[in-house]
Every structure is written in C-alpha cells, then in structure tokens.
Design a protein around this motif. Sequence first.
Motif, PDB file in Angstrom:
ATOM      1  N   LEU A  94      29.666  45.740  60.918  1.00  0.00           N
ATOM      2  CA  LEU A  94      29.382  45.301  59.557  1.00  0.00           C
ATOM      3  C   LEU A  94      28.361  44.174  59.599  1.00  0.00           C
ATOM      4  O   LEU A  94      28.605  43.123  60.194  1.00  0.00           O
ATOM      5  N   PHE A  95      27.223  44.391  58.954  1.00  0.00           N
ATOM      6  CA  PHE A  95      26.224  43.338  58.790  1.00  0.00           C
ATOM      7  C   PHE A  95      26.513  42.647  57.461  1.00  0.00           C
ATOM      8  O   PHE A  95      26.424  43.267  56.395  1.00  0.00           O
ATOM      9  N   THR A  96      26.885  41.376  57.549  1.00  0.00           N
ATOM     10  CA  THR A  96      27.422  40.654  56.408  1.00  0.00           C
ATOM     11  C   THR A  96      26.889  39.237  56.400  1.00  0.00           C
ATOM     12  O   THR A  96      26.208  38.808  57.335  1.00  0.00           O
ATOM     13  N   SER A  97      27.204  38.508  55.322  1.00  0.00           N
ATOM     14  CA  SER A  97      26.788  37.108  55.214  1.00  0.00           C
ATOM     15  C   SER A  97      27.718  36.364  54.271  1.00  0.00           C
ATOM     16  O   SER A  97      28.139  36.907  53.240  1.00  0.00           O
ATOM     17  N   GLN A  98      28.010  35.120  54.612  1.00  0.00           N
ATOM     18  CA  GLN A  98      28.808  34.276  53.734  1.00  0.00           C
ATOM     19  C   GLN A  98      28.071  33.954  52.437  1.00  0.00           C
ATOM     20  O   GLN A  98      28.681  33.580  51.442  1.00  0.00           O
ATOM     21  N   GLY A  99      26.752  34.111  52.424  1.00  0.00           N
ATOM     22  CA  GLY A  99      25.952  33.824  51.253  1.00  0.00           C
ATOM     23  C   GLY A  99      25.724  35.022  50.353  1.00  0.00           C
ATOM     24  O   GLY A  99      24.960  34.934  49.396  1.00  0.00           O
ATOM     25  N   CYS A 100      26.407  36.129  50.620  1.00  0.00           N
ATOM     26  CA  CYS A 100      26.200  37.383  49.890  1.00  0.00           C
ATOM     27  C   CYS A 100      27.410  37.662  49.007  1.00  0.00           C
ATOM     28  O   CYS A 100      28.513  37.892  49.514  1.00  0.00           O
TER      29      CYS A 100
ATOM     30  N   GLN B 236      35.812  27.929  53.738  1.00  0.00           N
ATOM     31  CA  GLN B 236      35.655  27.489  52.358  1.00  0.00           C
ATOM     32  C   GLN B 236      34.169  27.418  52.037  1.00  0.00           C
ATOM     33  O   GLN B 236      33.426  26.667  52.675  1.00  0.00           O
ATOM     34  N   ILE B 237      33.739  28.187  51.062  1.00  0.00           N
ATOM     35  CA  ILE B 237      32.335  28.245  50.676  1.00  0.00           C
ATOM     36  C   ILE B 237      32.129  27.270  49.514  1.00  0.00           C
ATOM     37  O   ILE B 237      32.792  27.392  48.475  1.00  0.00           O
ATOM     38  N   VAL B 238      31.249  26.324  49.659  1.00  0.00           N
ATOM     39  CA  VAL B 238      31.081  25.299  48.628  1.00  0.00           C
ATOM     40  C   VAL B 238      29.745  25.401  47.890  1.00  0.00           C
ATOM     41  O   VAL B 238      29.555  24.727  46.884  1.00  0.00           O
TER      42      VAL B 238
ATOM     43  N   GLY C  41      26.114  28.254  47.043  1.00  0.00           N
ATOM     44  CA  GLY C  41      25.595  29.614  47.087  1.00  0.00           C
ATOM     45  C   GLY C  41      26.372  30.569  46.195  1.00  0.00           C
ATOM     46  O   GLY C  41      27.168  30.167  45.345  1.00  0.00           O
ATOM     47  N   GLU C  42      26.156  31.861  46.399  1.00  0.00           N
ATOM     48  CA  GLU C  42      26.719  32.889  45.535  1.00  0.00           C
ATOM     49  C   GLU C  42      28.246  32.952  45.579  1.00  0.00           C
ATOM     50  O   GLU C  42      28.874  33.393  44.613  1.00  0.00           O
ATOM     51  N   ASN C  43      28.855  32.554  46.692  1.00  0.00           N
ATOM     52  CA  ASN C  43      30.312  32.587  46.829  1.00  0.00           C
ATOM     53  C   ASN C  43      30.946  31.203  46.682  1.00  0.00           C
ATOM     54  O   ASN C  43      32.077  30.984  47.132  1.00  0.00           O
ATOM     55  N   ALA C  44      30.250  30.297  46.050  1.00  0.00           N
ATOM     56  CA  ALA C  44      30.744  28.918  45.911  1.00  0.00           C
ATOM     57  C   ALA C  44      32.127  28.883  45.270  1.00  0.00           C
ATOM     58  O   ALA C  44      32.411  29.600  44.305  1.00  0.00           O
ATOM     59  N   GLY C  45      32.986  28.051  45.852  1.00  0.00           N
ATOM     60  CA  GLY C  45      34.337  27.878  45.330  1.00  0.00           C
ATOM     61  C   GLY C  45      35.359  28.844  45.891  1.00  0.00           C
ATOM     62  O   GLY C  45      36.549  28.736  45.581  1.00  0.00           O
ATOM     63  N   ARG C  46      34.926  29.765  46.736  1.00  0.00           N
ATOM     64  CA  ARG C  46      35.848  30.759  47.284  1.00  0.00           C
ATOM     65  C   ARG C  46      36.244  30.389  48.712  1.00  0.00           C
ATOM     66  O   ARG C  46      35.454  29.807  49.466  1.00  0.00           O
ATOM     67  N   THR C  47      37.477  30.719  49.085  1.00  0.00           N
ATOM     68  CA  THR C  47      37.931  30.643  50.475  1.00  0.00           C
ATOM     69  C   THR C  47      38.037  32.067  50.983  1.00  0.00           C
ATOM     70  O   THR C  47      38.846  32.857  50.472  1.00  0.00           O
ATOM     71  N   LEU C  48      37.216  32.408  51.961  1.00  0.00           N
ATOM     72  CA  LEU C  48      37.110  33.787  52.433  1.00  0.00           C
ATOM     73  C   LEU C  48      37.608  33.899  53.874  1.00  0.00           C
ATOM     74  O   LEU C  48      37.424  32.985  54.682  1.00  0.00           O
ATOM     75  N   THR C  49      38.236  35.023  54.165  1.00  0.00           N
ATOM     76  CA  THR C  49      38.744  35.303  55.504  1.00  0.00           C
ATOM     77  C   THR C  49      37.843  36.345  56.165  1.00  0.00           C
ATOM     78  O   THR C  49      37.575  37.407  55.574  1.00  0.00           O
ATOM     79  N   TYR C  50      37.389  36.035  57.359  1.00  0.00           N
ATOM     80  CA  TYR C  50      36.531  36.936  58.115  1.00  0.00           C
ATOM     81  C   TYR C  50      37.265  37.406  59.367  1.00  0.00           C
ATOM     82  O   TYR C  50      38.010  36.639  59.982  1.00  0.00           O
ATOM     83  N   SER C  51      37.033  38.660  59.743  1.00  0.00           N
ATOM     84  CA  SER C  51      37.741  39.275  60.866  1.00  0.00           C
ATOM     85  C   SER C  51      36.760  39.802  61.907  1.00  0.00           C
ATOM     86  O   SER C  51      35.649  40.220  61.572  1.00  0.00           O
TER      87      SER C  51
END
Length: 231
Positions: free
Chosen positions: A30-36, A168-170, A172-182
């Motif tokens: 998976l090609f991904t980004s925390q800013g997407c 925790q994304i503070v 960019g596009e995902n600001a305010g979200r806590t995301l889990t990456y695997s």
Amino acid sequence: MHRVAGYMAAGWIALAGAVAAQDNPVVVELFTSQGCSSCPPADDILAELSDREDVIPLALHVDYWDYIGWKDEFAQHAFTGRQKAYARTGGWKMIYTPQMVVNGVDDVVGSRPMKLNKLIRKHAAMPSHVALTLTRDGEYIAIRAEAQGGLRPCDIHVVRYTPQEQVQIVRGENAGRTLTYSNIARSWDVVARWDGRSLYEGKVKVGAGAPVVVLVQDPEDGHIVAAARLR
C-alpha cells in the motif's frame, strides 16, 4: 484518491525456527501518506489483511504529499521511487495514493476491497516457482531459495517493518485525527541478485526478534515470485 502525473521514469530502487513460503502468500504493498485524506480507509483495509496468513501486507509511506501541511514521519523518498518504478513497468500514466500493488504486477485503488480480494485470489491460485525458506538465528536470518521452474535472475529484498503504530495528526488534510498504521515498512534493502537457477543461501543481520519480510522479485517486470515472513 490523490494522483501525481508526469513523473520521470525511474529504475528499480533498492529500498535495498524456519518459515517457508509453501502457502504461496500474496504480497500487497500500500502506497499511502499521513497527509492524504483519502488514505485512512485503505490503511484500515491493510490492517485487516495483517491478520491473514495467506497475505503479506506492507505499508510504504511516500513523501510527495508532505508539502500540503503535514510531514509523514514514516515517509521515505525511496518508497516514492519504488512506486514510480511500478508505474514504469506497468505502463501506468500516473501514481496516486492510496494505491495497492499486488505481487508487484496488478494495482488497485486501496479503498476498493472487493477488487483487491479478487486480485489476491487470482495471485494465490498461481503456482509458485520458488521454494523460499527463512530461519531465524539470533540477530540474523538465513535465507534459502530454490528454483522450481525456469526463472530470470531475481533480486532478494529484505524488509524490516513495524507491526503497528498510532499517530496524532495535527496539521494537513487529516488534522485532528489519531490514525493507526499497520505493517509499516521502515527499511528496505536489496541484499543479493540471484541467478534464478542455482540454490541461493545467504544470511542477513536484522536484529533479534525483529519482524521481517523477504521478497524474491524479478527486477525487469516487478513480479514478486516468492515471499516469506518472520513476525
């Protein structure tokens, strides 16, 4: 879905107990980004794949969205290069996130689980032409690859990954979200070029107990012909 068009052509970039690949696991990158903002659903699908024994999922965080307000701490420029190399060999006009590449050959939008599962079933049904075995020996892994059919020369890739991490994304596009990456790829090395005919045996230092994936990949067309994992 975030797209990038008009990239320059790139070659394959080196991102450089026993377990055997007898069940012919399918590799999903998976090609991904925390800013997407389009990526979290695909990140969740990859997390679900992590529980399966017949699939080896890997998250490769790319760096080309870092400029829009949030720098992805897992991103590596080499992973962007790997994605571009897949586009070149596959004849794709652009790269995008979230993009999943199955066994180095087929691509699918990462948020489309039905099409992804169809591709996984397709590749799982293909015969394996390599007997690949990994054995852990302290800080080292021993790699053994034996051809079971005609192969072109292949590269041996060793990937170290982190099973899971929360961020925790503070901005960019995902600001305010806590995301889990695997299954986050952290280092990626091509450790050898195998002729695809004679027996290959090698040892690589990875660290005691470190999760690791080994891929046997055709450098000409990107096809991953064998894979194995030590959790």
